[in-house]
Design an enzyme around this catalytic site. Structure first.
Site, PDB file in Angstrom:
ATOM      1  N   HIS A  88       0.843  -1.195   0.000  1.00 55.89           N
ATOM      2  CA  HIS A  88       0.000   0.000   0.000  1.00 55.89           C
ATOM      3  C   HIS A  88       0.879   1.245   0.000  1.00 55.89           C
ATOM      4  O   HIS A  88       0.687   2.167  -0.783  1.00 55.89           O
ATOM      5  CB  HIS A  88      -0.918  -0.003   1.230  1.00 55.89           C
ATOM      6  CG  HIS A  88      -1.840   1.164   1.295  1.00 55.89           C
ATOM      7  ND1 HIS A  88      -1.429   2.424   1.691  1.00 55.89           N
ATOM      8  CD2 HIS A  88      -3.164   1.286   0.998  1.00 55.89           C
ATOM      9  CE1 HIS A  88      -2.449   3.257   1.642  1.00 55.89           C
ATOM     10  NE2 HIS A  88      -3.520   2.585   1.235  1.00 55.89           N
ATOM     11  N   GLY A  89       1.850   1.301   0.927  1.00 58.04           N
ATOM     12  CA  GLY A  89       2.813   2.391   0.955  1.00 58.04           C
ATOM     13  C   GLY A  89       2.479   3.533   1.889  1.00 58.04           C
ATOM     14  O   GLY A  89       3.363   4.299   2.273  1.00 58.04           O
ATOM     15  N   ASP A  90       1.209   3.690   2.264  1.00 63.48           N
ATOM     16  CA  ASP A  90       0.818   4.775   3.185  1.00 63.48           C
ATOM     17  C   ASP A  90      -0.328   4.286   4.064  1.00 63.48           C
ATOM     18  O   ASP A  90      -1.336   4.957   4.227  1.00 63.48           O
ATOM     19  CB  ASP A  90       0.410   6.017   2.392  1.00 63.48           C
ATOM     20  CG  ASP A  90       0.169   7.237   3.288  1.00 63.48           C
ATOM     21  OD1 ASP A  90       0.757   7.279   4.382  1.00 63.48           O
ATOM     22  OD2 ASP A  90      -0.607   8.119   2.899  1.00 63.48           O
ATOM     23  N   ILE A  91      -0.145   3.106   4.621  1.00 55.54           N
ATOM     24  CA  ILE A  91      -1.224   2.514   5.420  1.00 55.54           C
ATOM     25  C   ILE A  91      -1.237   3.144   6.810  1.00 55.54           C
ATOM     26  O   ILE A  91      -0.218   3.222   7.482  1.00 55.54           O
ATOM     27  CB  ILE A  91      -1.048   0.981   5.502  1.00 55.54           C
ATOM     28  CG1 ILE A  91      -2.308   0.311   6.026  1.00 55.54           C
ATOM     29  CG2 ILE A  91       0.179   0.598   6.302  1.00 55.54           C
ATOM     30  CD1 ILE A  91      -3.395   0.204   5.000  1.00 55.54           C
ATOM     31  N   ASN A  95      -6.482   6.100   6.700  1.00 55.05           N
ATOM     32  CA  ASN A  95      -6.641   5.652   5.315  1.00 55.05           C
ATOM     33  C   ASN A  95      -7.400   4.337   5.209  1.00 55.05           C
ATOM     34  O   ASN A  95      -7.434   3.726   4.144  1.00 55.05           O
ATOM     35  CB  ASN A  95      -5.269   5.487   4.647  1.00 55.05           C
ATOM     36  CG  ASN A  95      -4.876   6.719   3.851  1.00 55.05           C
ATOM     37  OD1 ASN A  95      -5.679   7.633   3.674  1.00 55.05           O
ATOM     38  ND2 ASN A  95      -3.646   6.761   3.379  1.00 55.05           N
TER      39      ASN A  95
END
Length: 278
Positions: A88-91, A95
């Site tokens: 995901h990268g920005d969990i 979010n």
């Protein structure tokens, strides 16, 4: 961190008010690698290691030493990834939204690929503790006291003045002031120690010494001339205000309503109090 986004409740709201164990399971489930990526879609994902290139300015800044050590650790981990999967990268809890029948789903992915544990590790940083507001401190003394003293022009002169200090656990609290961008901790020469800030205010107004108190507490005394600010070359660090309550399986409704009201109203009221000072 948002509690509601586009009308959907975010997991940040649940972790603030409800069972943290159940919330953690929902967050971990939302962070699972995407199993249905086609080969073509996987080829378009960016390697996680490329994220480091955007942090060079931070590493070169004032806090660069600790960030440089963090970057070295990240490089070592990224150089030898284990199970590489889509990420995901920005969990984070803000979010992850409730989509009703579809369950809790993560939004705003960053199209990355890398070590499977990366998304799970990010969850340890969230959610932030809710901050009700921010406030500053003021160094002040009565006009009668200052009439007998020369105004301090250095930190040493400030520290040499008689003071009325707030006491915690029988010891006077340090004063912290910012001069030329640096924060200095001072141990005041306290002629009186009190464990009640209102008492410190009364003693300062009576001319017993310099006091270091929250601006919201001394503002009226400053406005009507009972107190004057001391050492204008210094400013105050910014201090967050938190609400703390006993951990329990189910938060009482009255506690939730109170904290929600503080979150909505306190920042604006603090701004009204401290605004004229800017």
């Amino acid at each position: 961190m948002q509690s509601v986004l586009n009308g959907r409740q975010a997991l940040a709201h649940w972790v603030r008010w409800r069972n943290t164990g159940r919330t953690t399971k929902r967050a971990a489930s939302s962070a699972k690698p995407w199993q249905h990526f086609t080969h073509h879609a996987r080829q378009r994902l960016r390697p996680l290691s490329r994220c480091l290139t955007g942090f060079q300015a931070l590493i070169a800044g004032r806090e660069g030493e600790i960030l440089a050590r963090c970057a070295d650790t990240a490089r070592r981990l990224l150089a030898d990834p284990g199970d590489v999967v889509p990420l995901h990268g920005d969990i984070h809890h803000g979010n992850i939204l409730d989509f009703g029948d579809r369950g809790w789903l993560a939004i705003d992915p960053k199209r990355l690929k890398g070590e499977r544990g990366f998304d799970y590790a990010n969850l340890f940083c969230n959610p932030d503790h809710p901050i009700l507001g921010e406030h500053r401190m003021a160094l002040c003394a009565s006009p009668a006291f200052l009439a007998q003293q020369a105004l301090p022009e250095s930190l040493e002169a400030l520290q040499a003045l008689d003071a009325v200090a707030y006491s915690r656990h029988g010891r006077g609290a340090e004063w912290k002031v910012v001069v030329d961008g640096r924060t200095h901790a001072l141990r005041p020469k306290a002629r009186m120690l009190l464990d009640d800030m209102q008492g410190v205010l009364v003693a300062a107004v009576a001319g017993l010494g310099v006091a270091w108190l929250p601006y919201w507490l001394v503002r009226d005394a400053l406005m009507d001339g009972q107190l004057q600010e001391v050492f204008p070359a210094a400013s105050s660090p910014v201090y967050p205000i938190h609400a703390v309550w006993q951990r329990m399986p189910h938060l009482p409704l009255k506690t939730r309503v109170t904290v929600d009201a503080l979150l909505q109203q306190l920042p604006g009221r603090l701004q009204d109090v401290e605004g004229p000072r800017a």
